[in-house]
Motif scaffolding. Structure first.
Motif, short mmCIF file in Angstrom:
data_model
loop_
_atom_site.label_atom_id
_atom_site.label_comp_id
_atom_site.label_asym_id
_atom_site.label_seq_id
_atom_site.Cartn_x
_atom_site.Cartn_y
_atom_site.Cartn_z
N GLN A 177 -46.89 -16.22 -120.43
CA GLN A 177 -45.90 -17.37 -120.80
C GLN A 177 -45.26 -17.57 -119.29
N LYS A 178 -45.48 -17.06 -118.32
CA LYS A 178 -44.85 -17.70 -117.01
C LYS A 178 -45.69 -18.55 -116.40
N SER A 179 -45.32 -18.77 -115.19
CA SER A 179 -46.37 -19.75 -114.42
C SER A 179 -47.57 -19.12 -114.04
N LEU A 180 -48.65 -19.98 -113.91
CA LEU A 180 -49.90 -19.38 -113.42
C LEU A 180 -49.97 -18.60 -112.12
N HIS A 181 -48.61 -19.10 -111.14
CA HIS A 181 -48.87 -18.21 -110.17
C HIS A 181 -48.20 -16.81 -110.44
N GLU A 182 -47.16 -16.55 -111.19
CA GLU A 182 -46.77 -15.36 -111.44
C GLU A 182 -47.88 -14.64 -112.50
N PHE A 183 -48.45 -15.16 -113.10
CA PHE A 183 -49.76 -14.49 -113.97
C PHE A 183 -50.59 -14.16 -112.88
N GLU A 184 -51.15 -14.81 -112.04
CA GLU A 184 -52.13 -14.32 -110.98
C GLU A 184 -51.24 -13.16 -110.19
N ASP A 185 -50.17 -13.10 -109.86
CA ASP A 185 -49.51 -12.19 -109.18
C ASP A 185 -49.39 -10.96 -110.04
N PHE A 186 -48.91 -10.97 -111.34
CA PHE A 186 -48.87 -9.81 -112.22
C PHE A 186 -50.24 -9.06 -112.11
N ILE A 187 -51.44 -9.82 -112.28
CA ILE A 187 -52.76 -9.25 -112.34
C ILE A 187 -53.06 -8.53 -110.92
N HIS A 188 -52.61 -9.19 -109.66
CA HIS A 188 -52.76 -8.53 -108.42
C HIS A 188 -52.19 -7.40 -108.19
N SER A 212 -57.60 -18.82 -114.24
CA SER A 212 -56.84 -20.04 -114.76
C SER A 212 -57.10 -20.03 -116.26
N LYS A 213 -58.51 -20.04 -116.62
CA LYS A 213 -59.03 -20.26 -118.06
C LYS A 213 -58.30 -19.06 -118.85
N LEU A 214 -58.39 -17.92 -118.25
CA LEU A 214 -57.91 -16.96 -118.99
C LEU A 214 -56.22 -17.05 -119.16
N TYR A 215 -55.72 -17.66 -118.41
CA TYR A 215 -54.11 -17.79 -118.48
C TYR A 215 -53.91 -18.90 -119.57
N GLU A 216 -54.73 -19.97 -119.51
CA GLU A 216 -54.55 -21.07 -120.58
C GLU A 216 -54.91 -20.52 -122.21
N SER A 217 -56.05 -19.81 -122.07
CA SER A 217 -56.23 -19.36 -123.37
C SER A 217 -55.39 -18.34 -124.03
N LEU A 218 -54.73 -17.53 -123.02
CA LEU A 218 -53.47 -16.53 -123.58
C LEU A 218 -52.34 -17.50 -124.15
N ARG A 219 -52.07 -18.55 -123.31
CA ARG A 219 -51.10 -19.30 -123.63
C ARG A 219 -50.99 -20.01 -125.10
N GLN A 220 -52.33 -20.65 -125.19
CA GLN A 220 -52.60 -21.13 -126.43
C GLN A 220 -52.57 -20.36 -127.62
#
Length: 450
Positions: A177-188, A212-220
């Motif tokens: 639910q955060k930005s894509l950058h923050e989502f990638e940072d969380f995983i990292h 990126s696709k995982l991010y959009e899917s979870l947001r949906q």
């Protein structure tokens, strides 16, 4: 020709049309026809008497139909379980049924194992595109294999593993639910190195996945309720609970339904046996059992080892260690060999009074449930995957009673092609999907309209 032979012949001429694909009752009209059959209870009584059972016990249970859903304790955290519980609750509300017996039950005295269809109770898939995680490790399964669920203590390591799965799932879902950058940072920044009793982010997310696709899917598919439920499991868990109690607590909270112990009534079925030798003889006849081999009658919980074991009756008394012909096998976990223990029917009855059996063996148990006017709800996505035991009871019931076994199910779930907006029905997130909720309500409406 005996009365039962006549009954079998009569049964072949009887006709109530139920879905031929999987033998399930899938419409309200079919259910009403099955309940309203005027001959079935007389037929049940004749078979019960032939088997040496107490007929009066079953007559007390079947004054009204009973609707139950009963299965192994484990994660029922998917939309298919939610749908069958919803249908059950609708049936209880819409029918004049035995509300004291109707409901959702867990088989606490059943055998702990993850073979066959039971494999699903050791798996957790958060959402589409993510890996399916095993809730327990191989060592835990091997150590507890064969115990009753009620004797399978979770242990702190196993509880920590399960809670780490739920906690990581909650954190990943929130991060979407955060930005894509923050989502990638969380995983990292999630742990990538193996830590004892904890799940790594690499155990959950496939290496080749498009983040990126995982991010959009979870947001949906995000819902705040999914996160709240996952976090609630982590906060309210007792690390020393047994497997059955742990999952009953979790499922009851998330599915919003009371879950009872199926074993109480199953123990009463054992107490309703008046002539065990007659029971063994007739069951063997009904199922074309090879009498050179023992026949399974009752499952018990061995008091010394805590193991779930099957009491068998041997027709060849000369080879039996006991005059009664009854015995059961217990596994020695150190030598991996089995020890045969003799037992008397008096001892089995004593255990049943103490709620230390898991009820009659599979085919017998399901026949007795039907004789008690019980309609057994099954998962629509599994109802076509009959085991040999399911097929055996369906064939036996129709042969003896002349109508299909009282399995009840929704029509098979139509969601064959999940998408980013529609999670697969076997994922945790499917519990919260508006699409699945609509499909569930539509399927229930179709059941009552049919």
């Amino acid at each position: 020709m005996t009365p039962i032979d006549c009954l079998i012949k009569e049964g072949k001429r009887h006709s109530i049309t139920i879905d031929p694909v999987d033998h399930c009752i899938k419409t309200d009209s079919s259910l009403k026809a099955h309940i309203g059959d005027e001959q079935k209870h007389e037929k049940y009584d004749r078979v019960l008497a032939d088997m040496g059972m107490d007929i009066t016990f079953f007559k007390k249970l079947r004054e009204k139909p009973n609707f139950i859903f009963s299965t192994q304790p484990g994660p029922w955290l998917t939309a298919n379980f939610k749908a069958i519980v919803a249908l059950l609750n609708n049936l209880i509300e819409n029918y004049d049924c035995n509300r004291g017996l109707s409901g959702t039950y867990a088989l606490m005295n059943d055998r702990f194992t993850f073979t066959g269809l039971k494999k699903a109770f050791n798996e957790f898939t958060l959402a589409n595109g993510l890996k399916t995680l095993h809730l327990t490790e191989k060592r835990f399964i091997e150590h507890h294999e064969g115990l009753a669920y009620s004797n399978t203590i979770m242990e702190e390591k196993t509880t920590q593993r399960i809670l780490s799965i739920f906690n990581l799932g909650a954190e990943l879902t929130k991060a979407s639910q955060k930005s894509l950058h923050e989502f990638e940072d969380f995983i990292h920044h999630c742990p990538h190195d193996k830590k004892e009793n904890a799940i790594r982010i690499d155990d959950l997310i496939p290496h080749e996945i498009n983040v990126s696709k995982l991010y959009e899917s979870l947001r949906q598919i995000f819902t705040e309720k999914a996160v709240v439920d996952l976090e609630s499991i982590c906060k309210n868990s007792n690390p020393q609970e047994d497997w059955g109690k742990f999952w009953t607590t979790v499922n009851s909270k998330i599915l919003k339904t009371e879950i009872g112990k199926a074993d109480d009534l199953l123990n009463d079925f054992v107490l309703a046996v008046e002539d065990v030798e007659k029971l063994a003889d007739r069951l063997a006849s009904y199922t074309n059992h090879d009498r050179t081999k023992p026949i399974s009658l009752v499952n018990i919980i061995d008091s010394e080892s805590g193991q779930h074991a099957c009491v068998q009756y041997s027709f060849d008394k000369t080879s039996s260690a006991q005059e009664s012909g009854l015995s059961y096998n217990i596994r020695n976990h150190q030598t991996h060999s089995y020890e045969n223990k003799p037992i008397t029917w008096e001892k089995v009855r004593e255990m049943a009074k103490k709620r230390l059996t898991a009820g009659p063996s599979y085919t017998l148990k399901y026949f007795l449930r039907a004789a008690a006017n019980t309609y057994f709800l099954v998962d629509s996505t599994l109802s076509v995957k009959e085991t040999k035991h399911d097929a055996e009871i369906s064939i036996l019931h129709e042969k003896l009673i002349g109508i299909p076994y009282p399995w009840v199910s929704l029509r098979q779930n139509p969601n064959k092609s999940p998408s980013d907006e529609v999670p697969p029905i076997d994922t945790f997130i499917s519990l919260y999907s508006p699409h699945h909720h609509i499909e569930q309500n539509k399927a229930i409406a179709e059941f009552f309209a049919g």
